[in-house]
Motif scaffolding. Structure first.
Motif, PDB file in Angstrom:
ATOM      1  N   LEU A  71      -2.874   2.577 -10.113  1.00  0.00           N
ATOM      2  CA  LEU A  71      -1.917   1.596  -9.580  1.00  0.00           C
ATOM      3  C   LEU A  71      -0.625   1.594 -10.401  1.00  0.00           C
ATOM      4  O   LEU A  71       0.472   1.483  -9.855  1.00  0.00           O
ATOM      5  CB  LEU A  71      -2.540   0.188  -9.572  1.00  0.00           C
ATOM      6  N   LEU A  72      -0.779   1.735 -11.722  1.00  0.00           N
ATOM      7  CA  LEU A  72       0.420   1.793 -12.563  1.00  0.00           C
ATOM      8  C   LEU A  72       1.217   3.065 -12.259  1.00  0.00           C
ATOM      9  O   LEU A  72       2.445   3.051 -12.251  1.00  0.00           O
ATOM     10  CB  LEU A  72       0.038   1.746 -14.047  1.00  0.00           C
ATOM     11  N   THR A  73       0.493   4.154 -11.995  1.00  0.00           N
ATOM     12  CA  THR A  73       1.171   5.402 -11.646  1.00  0.00           C
ATOM     13  C   THR A  73       1.940   5.244 -10.332  1.00  0.00           C
ATOM     14  O   THR A  73       3.073   5.721 -10.197  1.00  0.00           O
ATOM     15  CB  THR A  73       0.143   6.554 -11.525  1.00  0.00           C
ATOM     16  N   VAL A  74       1.313   4.556  -9.371  1.00  0.00           N
ATOM     17  CA  VAL A  74       2.001   4.298  -8.092  1.00  0.00           C
ATOM     18  C   VAL A  74       3.273   3.473  -8.361  1.00  0.00           C
ATOM     19  O   VAL A  74       4.330   3.717  -7.771  1.00  0.00           O
ATOM     20  CB  VAL A  74       1.063   3.576  -7.095  1.00  0.00           C
ATOM     21  N   GLY A  75       3.153   2.505  -9.277  1.00  0.00           N
ATOM     22  CA  GLY A  75       4.313   1.689  -9.645  1.00  0.00           C
ATOM     23  C   GLY A  75       5.464   2.565 -10.124  1.00  0.00           C
ATOM     24  O   GLY A  75       6.626   2.360  -9.745  1.00  0.00           O
ATOM     25  N   LEU A  76       5.145   3.560 -10.941  1.00  0.00           N
ATOM     26  CA  LEU A  76       6.186   4.468 -11.457  1.00  0.00           C
ATOM     27  C   LEU A  76       6.825   5.270 -10.318  1.00  0.00           C
ATOM     28  O   LEU A  76       8.041   5.455 -10.277  1.00  0.00           O
ATOM     29  CB  LEU A  76       5.577   5.429 -12.485  1.00  0.00           C
TER      30      LEU A  76
ATOM     31  N   LEU B 249       4.609  11.826  -2.287  1.00  0.00           N
ATOM     32  CA  LEU B 249       3.537  12.418  -3.116  1.00  0.00           C
ATOM     33  C   LEU B 249       2.457  11.393  -3.491  1.00  0.00           C
ATOM     34  O   LEU B 249       1.642  11.647  -4.371  1.00  0.00           O
ATOM     35  CB  LEU B 249       4.139  13.044  -4.371  1.00  0.00           C
ATOM     36  N   LEU B 250       2.457  10.283  -2.780  1.00  0.00           N
ATOM     37  CA  LEU B 250       1.444   9.256  -3.061  1.00  0.00           C
ATOM     38  C   LEU B 250       0.030   9.825  -2.894  1.00  0.00           C
ATOM     39  O   LEU B 250      -0.887   9.493  -3.645  1.00  0.00           O
ATOM     40  CB  LEU B 250       1.650   8.062  -2.125  1.00  0.00           C
ATOM     41  N   TRP B 251      -0.139  10.701  -1.906  1.00  0.00           N
ATOM     42  CA  TRP B 251      -1.457  11.297  -1.646  1.00  0.00           C
ATOM     43  C   TRP B 251      -1.987  12.050  -2.872  1.00  0.00           C
ATOM     44  O   TRP B 251      -3.199  12.069  -3.121  1.00  0.00           O
ATOM     45  CB  TRP B 251      -1.419  12.218  -0.427  1.00  0.00           C
ATOM     46  N   ALA B 252      -1.061  12.672  -3.647  1.00  0.00           N
ATOM     47  CA  ALA B 252      -1.507  13.440  -4.827  1.00  0.00           C
ATOM     48  C   ALA B 252      -2.094  12.483  -5.870  1.00  0.00           C
ATOM     49  O   ALA B 252      -3.073  12.813  -6.558  1.00  0.00           O
ATOM     50  CB  ALA B 252      -0.349  14.232  -5.417  1.00  0.00           C
ATOM     51  N   ILE B 253      -1.506  11.289  -5.972  1.00  0.00           N
ATOM     52  CA  ILE B 253      -2.041  10.289  -6.914  1.00  0.00           C
ATOM     53  C   ILE B 253      -3.421   9.827  -6.431  1.00  0.00           C
ATOM     54  O   ILE B 253      -4.364   9.720  -7.217  1.00  0.00           O
ATOM     55  CB  ILE B 253      -1.078   9.082  -7.045  1.00  0.00           C
TER      56      ILE B 253
ATOM     57  N   ILE C 170       1.661  -3.337 -16.980  1.00  0.00           N
ATOM     58  CA  ILE C 170       1.691  -3.987 -15.662  1.00  0.00           C
ATOM     59  C   ILE C 170       3.120  -4.377 -15.285  1.00  0.00           C
ATOM     60  O   ILE C 170       3.458  -4.481 -14.102  1.00  0.00           O
ATOM     61  CB  ILE C 170       0.718  -5.194 -15.644  1.00  0.00           C
ATOM     62  N   VAL C 171       3.972  -4.544 -16.297  1.00  0.00           N
ATOM     63  CA  VAL C 171       5.365  -4.884 -16.009  1.00  0.00           C
ATOM     64  C   VAL C 171       6.005  -3.836 -15.073  1.00  0.00           C
ATOM     65  O   VAL C 171       6.847  -4.178 -14.235  1.00  0.00           O
ATOM     66  CB  VAL C 171       6.173  -5.060 -17.324  1.00  0.00           C
ATOM     67  N   PHE C 172       5.552  -2.590 -15.151  1.00  0.00           N
ATOM     68  CA  PHE C 172       6.097  -1.544 -14.267  1.00  0.00           C
ATOM     69  C   PHE C 172       5.690  -1.821 -12.812  1.00  0.00           C
ATOM     70  O   PHE C 172       6.503  -1.676 -11.898  1.00  0.00           O
ATOM     71  CB  PHE C 172       5.601  -0.147 -14.690  1.00  0.00           C
ATOM     72  N   ALA C 173       4.435  -2.208 -12.630  1.00  0.00           N
ATOM     73  CA  ALA C 173       3.961  -2.488 -11.269  1.00  0.00           C
ATOM     74  C   ALA C 173       4.663  -3.731 -10.722  1.00  0.00           C
ATOM     75  O   ALA C 173       5.064  -3.771  -9.548  1.00  0.00           O
ATOM     76  CB  ALA C 173       2.450  -2.679 -11.280  1.00  0.00           C
TER      77      ALA C 173
END
Lengths: 162, 411
Positions: free
Chosen positions: B234-239, B38-42, B149-152
């Motif tokens: 980018l943080l959302t992608v990290g999650l 679902l990366l495309w949705a982000i 940023i710790v999540f990424a």
């Protein structure tokens, strides 16, 4: 003679209408009760039992990872106690949700799977409770993680048997 | 330096929208169920919010029309009022959920009782917003949110398969099954919706006016909208990556905020948990402030009443009572015992249904040469804006059926 006793056809019609009215009112009054009782338990489908098992597997797996992490001394104590409490609440909610599922007399596999699920969830709840109390003791936590692993495997077997 | 600090409006807006309570759990769930698929949705959501954030900022600066003034003039009083009520209901639900999340994070940080934490946090937040100028609010939450940023970093430390991740930019479901297809669609719509939450554009356009941007600042507008959104993205992608790497192989479907926070600190030890908690606290608190202020902005802009954090308090009584009331009612809702994540799941899908009524007026205003003059949309911007609006309408129509069919995303 005039119908002084009120037993004439008009009165009987009124009585019939009154009886009909009572029946309709009664039906309306009974409807919420039936709905309430109906909502309390419902006949579970295979998909619903599978979904319940998947949720339990998820909870067991999550508890296992977190307790291993805790055993390695990598969590703060407030986070550990808080997260284990939230996990416990979620397990309790799941047990309560499962109690609303009523499996049909047949097929038996659904009934068995649900019974296994409930039993394992209660065991998981006890393990999470125990881990809260021994959050500073790595060996106790390791043993708990091992037992939770067995719970998870049992649940996975129950799921694949469906 | 001033320009650098100006970016904090974009960062706070995007973090409050992208990395709020719902999105933190929702995106981790999406990763746990579908890996990187679902990366495309982000990516699509990020592109859409940049386009519309830039547009609403431009309309606010050039025409001095914040979003709800535009809604009133473009939709008329009746439909405009319905949009106002729906949007503010959405803001209230979201604000409640975020305050509930704040209480959970404080409990996890300190061990304090959740209810006391909720009441204390609400009082502190009201006091902070009351005494702070707008710029300090956005700087505080924009900059402290960077702790996320710790999540990424955790996601990168767990060594994602970059090739696989890049393949996630192309829509497509690898495994079959009708229920899985519906779940995939539900999560795609949910992620897209959460990235376009209305309060982001309400807050951003009002912020541009609060900061007194002029037409000469329009290049900055694009930069602020883009950089803030890309960072949030980018943080959302990290999650998503954390969900895919940590939970997918172990069959965990994360349903708790604390589970997502745990994922953010997983490769590290105690300090990372504290960072993850503080970053989450900053983002969720920022979202609570954003929704409460947006509620007050919307009412005042719709009825043409004085508004603004930088006005003397007595000059804008409805505005100040509005956001304080939002905080107060939101905390009461949480105190009734409603679970924050239940609230937020509903707000994401409900938000999608209301969305066309927010984005359509923005597009109309930005494309109107009478009010925008030389800053009117180019033909390309109109085409892109219209295509995205069609997508938003399609998602709005699909949101409720998908929620019902998937039991709100239960696998």
């Amino acid at each position: 003679m005039a119908d002084k006793t009120n037993h004439g056809p008009a009165h009987r019609q009124r009585l019939n209408l009154k009886g009909e009215h009572h029946r309709i009112t009664g039906a309306f009054l009974a409807l919420p009760l039936v709905l309430l009782l109906g909502c309390g338990q419902k006949q579970a489908s295979r998909r619903e039992v599978q979904s319940a098992l998947l949720k339990s597997i998820s909870l067991a797996s999550e508890s296992e990872i977190f307790i291993q992490y805790l055993g390695q001394g990598r969590s703060t104590s407030n986070f550990a106690l808080g997260h284990l409490q939230y996990l416990r609440d979620e397990i309790t909610r799941t047990i309560s949700d499962n109690s609303k599922l009523n499996t049909p007399p047949s097929p038996a596999p659904l009934t068995n799977a649900l019974a296994i699920d409930n039993f394992q969830l209660r065991s998981l709840q006890q393990e999470v409770d125990a881990s809260r109390q021994s959050s500073g003791q790595p060996s106790a936590l390791d043993a708990s993680a091992q037992r939770i692993r067995e719970i998870r495997i049992t649940l996975q077997k129950a799921n694949s048997s469906l | 330096m001033k320009k650098l600090l100006g970016i904090t409006l974009g960062i706070m807006t995007a973090l409050g929208g992208f990395v709020d309570l719902g999105q933190i759990v929702f995106t981790t769930q999406a990763g746990a169920l579908f890996g990187y698929q679902l990366l495309w949705a982000i990516a699509l959501g990020t592109f859409a919010i940049i386009v519309y954030m830039e547009m609403c900022g431009r309309v606010a600066v050039v025409a001095h029309e914040p979003v709800f003034a535009t809604v009133r003039t473009r939709l008329g009083n009746r439909l405009g009022l319905a949009t106002l009520i729906a949007s503010n209901l959405l803001n209230l639900i979201t604000c409640s959920a975020e305050l509930g999340g704040v209480a959970i994070v404080i409990h996890l940080l300190t061990g304090w009782n959740e209810r006391l934490a909720l009441i204390g946090a609400t009082i502190v937040l009201i006091a902070f917003v009351l005494i702070s100028r707008f710029q300090w609010i956005e700087r505080t939450f924009g900059l402290s949110g960077l702790l996320m940023i710790v999540f990424a970093v955790s996601a990168v430390t767990l060594h994602p398969d970059w090739h696989q991740l890049a393949r996630g930019l192309v829509p497509g479901l690898e495994s079959s099954g009708s229920n899985r297809g519906l779940l995939y669609a539900y999560f795609a719509v949910g992620i897209f919706s959460a990235m376009l939450m209305e309060y982001e554009v309400h807050f951003y356009s009002s912020g541009a006016i609060e900061e007194d941007w002029k037409p000469k600042d329009l290049s900055e507008n694009f930069m602020v909208a883009s950089l803030g959104s890309i960072l949030g993205s980018l943080l959302t992608v990290g999650l998503l990556v954390l969900g895919a790497l940590l939970f997918l192989p172990r069959h965990v479907f994360p349903e708790l905020l604390s589970t997502a926070i745990f994922a953010g600190a997983y490769p590290f030890a105690q300090k990372a948990i504290v960072f993850a908690l503080l970053g989450t606290l900053a983002c969720i608190t920022g979202a609570a402030v954003e929704t409460a202020l947006s509620g007050a902005y919307n009412v005042c802009q719709f009825y043409d009443l004085p508004w603004g954090k930088n006005l003397p308090r007595r000059s804008a009584p409805i505005y100040n009572l509005g956001w304080i009331g939002m905080f107060a009612v939101a905390s009461i809702i949480v105190l009734t015992g409603l679970r924050p994540l239940q609230l937020v799941n509903f707000s994401i899908i409900f938000g999608m249904a209301v969305m066309p009524f927010t984005y359509y007026p923005i597009l109309r205003a930005a494309a109107d040469p009478k009010i925008m003059g030389k800053h009117v949309n180019t033909r390309l911007e109109n085409v892109i804006g219209t295509a995205l609006l069609v997508l938003i309408i399609m998602c709005a129509l699909a949101a409720f059926p998908l929620m019902i069919l998937t039991h709100a995303g239960q696998p």
